[in-house]
Design a protein around this motif. Structure first.
Motif, PDB file in Angstrom:
ATOM      1  N   LEU A  42      -5.783   7.585   5.326  1.00 18.05           N
ATOM      2  CA  LEU A  42      -6.630   6.717   6.310  1.00 18.05           C
ATOM      3  C   LEU A  42      -7.476   6.115   5.065  1.00 18.05           C
ATOM      4  O   LEU A  42      -7.838   4.672   5.518  1.00 18.05           O
ATOM      5  CB  LEU A  42      -7.025   7.227   7.121  1.00 18.05           C
ATOM      6  N   PHE A  43      -8.420   6.852   4.668  1.00 15.09           N
ATOM      7  CA  PHE A  43      -9.562   6.331   3.672  1.00 15.09           C
ATOM      8  C   PHE A  43      -8.773   5.158   2.765  1.00 15.09           C
ATOM      9  O   PHE A  43      -9.247   4.230   2.569  1.00 15.09           O
ATOM     10  CB  PHE A  43      -9.988   7.405   2.839  1.00 15.09           C
ATOM     11  N   PHE A  44      -7.544   5.603   2.295  1.00 14.72           N
ATOM     12  CA  PHE A  44      -7.092   4.655   1.096  1.00 14.72           C
ATOM     13  C   PHE A  44      -6.561   3.213   1.930  1.00 14.72           C
ATOM     14  O   PHE A  44      -6.821   2.304   1.435  1.00 14.72           O
ATOM     15  CB  PHE A  44      -5.731   5.312   0.658  1.00 14.72           C
ATOM     16  N   ALA A  45      -6.144   3.557   3.102  1.00 14.39           N
ATOM     17  CA  ALA A  45      -5.393   2.229   3.867  1.00 14.39           C
ATOM     18  C   ALA A  45      -6.705   1.321   4.168  1.00 14.39           C
ATOM     19  O   ALA A  45      -6.544   0.205   4.011  1.00 14.39           O
ATOM     20  CB  ALA A  45      -4.648   2.618   4.991  1.00 14.39           C
ATOM     21  N   VAL A  62      -0.751   6.810  -6.518  1.00 15.42           N
ATOM     22  CA  VAL A  62      -2.146   7.147  -6.684  1.00 15.42           C
ATOM     23  C   VAL A  62      -2.270   8.620  -6.414  1.00 15.42           C
ATOM     24  O   VAL A  62      -2.743   9.457  -7.210  1.00 15.42           O
ATOM     25  CB  VAL A  62      -3.070   6.421  -5.642  1.00 15.42           C
ATOM     26  N   LYS A  63      -1.543   9.320  -5.257  1.00 13.81           N
ATOM     27  CA  LYS A  63      -1.696  10.695  -5.007  1.00 13.81           C
ATOM     28  C   LYS A  63      -0.984  11.556  -5.897  1.00 13.81           C
ATOM     29  O   LYS A  63      -1.355  12.569  -6.626  1.00 13.81           O
ATOM     30  CB  LYS A  63      -0.958  11.120  -3.546  1.00 13.81           C
ATOM     31  N   ASN A 123       0.657  -1.205   0.008  1.00 10.11           N
ATOM     32  CA  ASN A 123      -0.078   0.122  -0.152  1.00 10.11           C
ATOM     33  C   ASN A 123       0.833   1.318  -0.036  1.00 10.11           C
ATOM     34  O   ASN A 123       0.424   2.325  -0.502  1.00 10.11           O
ATOM     35  CB  ASN A 123      -1.050  -0.076   1.219  1.00 10.11           C
ATOM     36  N   GLY A 124       1.987   1.414   0.610  1.00  8.96           N
ATOM     37  CA  GLY A 124       2.652   2.389   0.703  1.00  8.96           C
ATOM     38  C   GLY A 124       2.976   3.127  -0.423  1.00  8.96           C
ATOM     39  O   GLY A 124       2.602   4.275  -0.869  1.00  8.96           O
ATOM     40  N   ARG A 130     -10.139  -3.837  -0.205  1.00  9.95           N
ATOM     41  CA  ARG A 130     -11.108  -4.232  -0.331  1.00  9.95           C
ATOM     42  C   ARG A 130     -11.735  -4.073  -1.762  1.00  9.95           C
ATOM     43  O   ARG A 130     -12.263  -4.742  -2.234  1.00  9.95           O
ATOM     44  CB  ARG A 130     -12.196  -3.507   0.769  1.00  9.95           C
ATOM     45  N   VAL A 131     -11.443  -2.766  -2.265  1.00 10.21           N
ATOM     46  CA  VAL A 131     -11.701  -2.404  -3.546  1.00 10.21           C
ATOM     47  C   VAL A 131     -11.148  -3.684  -4.425  1.00 10.21           C
ATOM     48  O   VAL A 131     -11.805  -4.092  -5.589  1.00 10.21           O
ATOM     49  CB  VAL A 131     -11.699  -1.175  -3.938  1.00 10.21           C
TER      50      VAL A 131
END
Lengths: 431, 167
Positions: free
Chosen positions: B10-13, A29-30, A22-23, B18-19
């Motif tokens: 936070l929303f992304f994490a 993404v940003k 995710n990191g 899940r998406v």
């Protein structure tokens, strides 16, 4: 299996997949988002500039007299016609909110009757499902449908916002809406009243002046629960248990009634027996089905009492063994008429690829096999040869025929198609 | 770091995995198509974060955008229907759990694409009919019928475990 159980299975299946770290993804993404924002600002600026130029051009054109001024030639648009074009375009993008119809019955090529159900799924606890049900009629071969009487509002409590079982069967005048709740009409759907049957009605069949219902007093997930067969007059009255009928504990059963006296009962999976009656249910025989039928079974019978069994392998892929059997003695003996390619067998050939969604015999030798992702195959010679239909597969909800040549296909999109050649060619009846 | 950035992080994490999983269940593929669609949707959400954050269910907005993006990607690639998920899933824990996961995946694979998508959005994404209709660009009536049919087939397949019989 409850909806909560299904959701839990989905959750566990999804855990099999792990997205990338995710990191690093978050940073990418940003960056992408900021770049989109810069491009968007640039595009908005360019569009504003273009509009300004266009506006100035229009003002200038009007000031020199518009369509009547100057040396005009070729095509042009007045402002009023331009605005009409814009409004017409807006109307053309409207989305129909017509509900799809289900379980249609066609007495002839023009007159049909069906059920329209509109269920509202609550997202707030206790997550009831509320449905508005209406019987609808068509007098133009399925092109248009109109509600015939009252709308029935039914609440299925604590259903976790899921679809209850709702099916419909009718002879044109008498009809039943059945499933988790059961309602009856004796005037073509104008009035509907709650029926006295208790439990989940999984199958309801009207033949002549008599109606049979297969009732399961508990959910399909309960393995010890058996289905019972009930009988009643089509004109109404009490339901009586058909005591001689076998009580089967499988969750999904096929009940066929090609005539008042003849009927067949079998499990759709995990069994190898067919039960039959020739005297309207007073006595029953049972016969063994061919071995493959013990995995998956689709039964069909036409009014000539020929019985067809399409036996299928329970496949985890998109390929499936298929064997089509015919019986002319109510299931006592079977002959193989078509199969997926196998050595030495010379008869009808069915494709190995594709999972069967439904199978119907619509006449003595007229058969229709629908695959889950399409296509649809039609035979007019008892399974010896098959023709691929021109109806797009994968979107088909239901097929119904009023005779071996005339039929209707209801798609999930709500469209209704019609055939007059036994299912090979289809034309749109209702958009 | 700006407060909005922190909120988005936070929303992304919370929602990105899940998406991705919802797309994976629906599309049945391990290739970059799943994460491309998800990242494109979150990038759009970041671009419009001020507006998206004020929605009642911002995650739903991302689901809608992600599924539309995935649909566009699939059309462009003229994708053949996905291979069976049973061939690609791996699991290091108990075989019974593996059976359940593969059974659901194989059952989903038996559904037509639109039924699969609608069912995943309902039961995994927890979207309403209206939200699913937006994601699939169809009417709510169509969504209802599609979910109904998909659920009926899934129940039948999972009740009888027929998708598991050949393993």
């Amino acid at each position: 299996m409850s909806d909560d159980q299904i959701t839990e299975l989905f959750e566990r299946a999804a855990e099999t997949y792990t997205p990338d770290d995710n990191g690093a993804v978050l940073s990418a993404v940003k960056s992408r988002g900021r770049r989109r924002a810069r491009i968007h600002k640039f595009e908005v600026g360019v569009a504003a500039l273009a509009l300004a130029v266009l506006g100035a051009a229009i003002v200038a054109w009007i000031s020199v007299g518009g369509p009547r001024g100057g040396s005009q030639s070729g095509h042009y648009l007045s402002i009023s016609s331009l605005s009409r074009l814009v409004s017409d375009s807006a109307q053309a993008t409207g989305v129909s909110t017509d509900n799809a119809i289900v379980d249609p019955y066609f007495a002839n090529a023009r007159q049909g009757i069906a059920l329209r159900s509109d269920c509202v799924l609550s997202t707030a606890p206790p997550r009831d499902t509320s449905c508005t049900l209406a019987v609808v009629r068509s007098d133009d071969g399925g092109a248009t449908w109109k509600a015939v009487g009252q709308h029935l509002r039914v609440t299925f409590p604590n259903s976790r916002a899921s679809y209850p079982f709702i099916d419909f069967t009718t002879n044109g005048k008498d009809g039943w809406i059945y499933g988790d709740e059961t309602f009856v009409t004796h005037d073509g759907g104008t009035t509907l009243t709650r029926d006295s049957l208790a439990g989940l009605v999984s199958n309801l069949s009207i033949v002549g002046g008599n109606v049979w219902a297969l009732v399961r007093p508990c959910p399909p997930s309960d393995p010890a629960c058996g289905s019972r067969l009930y009988s009643a007059s089509v004109r109404g009255g009490s339901w009586d248990v058909v005591t001689s009928a076998p009580a089967l504990t499988y969750p999904y059963l096929s009940l066929l009634r090609p005539s008042v006296n003849r009927a067949y009962l079998a499990a759709q999976a995990n069994a190898g027996l067919l039960y039959s009656t020739k005297d309207g249910g007073s006595s029953w025989d049972h016969h063994s089905l061919p071995p493959l039928c013990g995995q998956l079974l689709r039964l069909s019978a036409d009014t000539h009492d020929d019985l067809w069994a399409l036996c299928l392998s329970a496949s985890a892929t998109n390929s499936q063994m298929k064997e089509l059997y015919r019986s002319r003695d109510s299931g006592a003996t079977w002959s193989l008429v078509a199969t997926t390619p196998s050595e030495g067998f010379v008869a009808g050939s069915l494709p190995t690829s594709g999972i069967v969604s439904s199978f119907t015999s619509v006449g003595r030798d007229e058969l229709v096999v629908v695959l889950v992702r399409g296509p649809i195959y039609v035979s007019h010679d008892g399974g010896k040869s098959w023709t691929e239909s021109d109806l797009p597969g994968g979107n088909l909800q239901q097929l119904t025929f009023s005779n071996p040549l005339t039929g209707w296909a209801i798609l999930y999109s709500g469209e209704v198609y019609r055939t007059s050649d036994g299912g090979i060619h289809w034309s749109l009846a209702r958009r | 770091m700006a407060r909005e950035d922190v909120e988005f992080d936070l929303f992304f994490a919370e929602h990105y995995p899940r998406v991705c999983r919802a797309l994976w269940l629906s599309l049945g593929s391990h290739d970059q198509g799943v994460e491309d669609a998800a990242q494109a949707a979150f990038a759009k959400a970041f671009q419009k974060w001020r507006a998206v954050a004020r929605l009642d269910r911002p995650a739903t907005w991302v689901y809608v955008v992600a599924f539309r993006q995935a649909t566009r990607q699939n059309r462009r690639k003229n994708r053949v229907l996905p291979p069976t998920l049973t061939q690609e899933a791996t699991c290091a824990d108990g075989s019974e759990e593996l059976d359940d996961r593969l059974t659901v995946a194989a059952a989903l694979d038996r559904l037509p694409p639109r039924q699969r998508m609608a069912t995943v959005l309902r039961f995994y994404g927890d979207l309403t009919n209206r939200e699913i209709a937006r994601a699939m660009r169809c009417s709510e009536g169509t969504v209802k019928a599609t979910v109904h049919a998909g659920l009926k087939t899934l129940r039948f397949l999972l009740e009888t475990r027929e998708v598991d019989d050949e393993r």
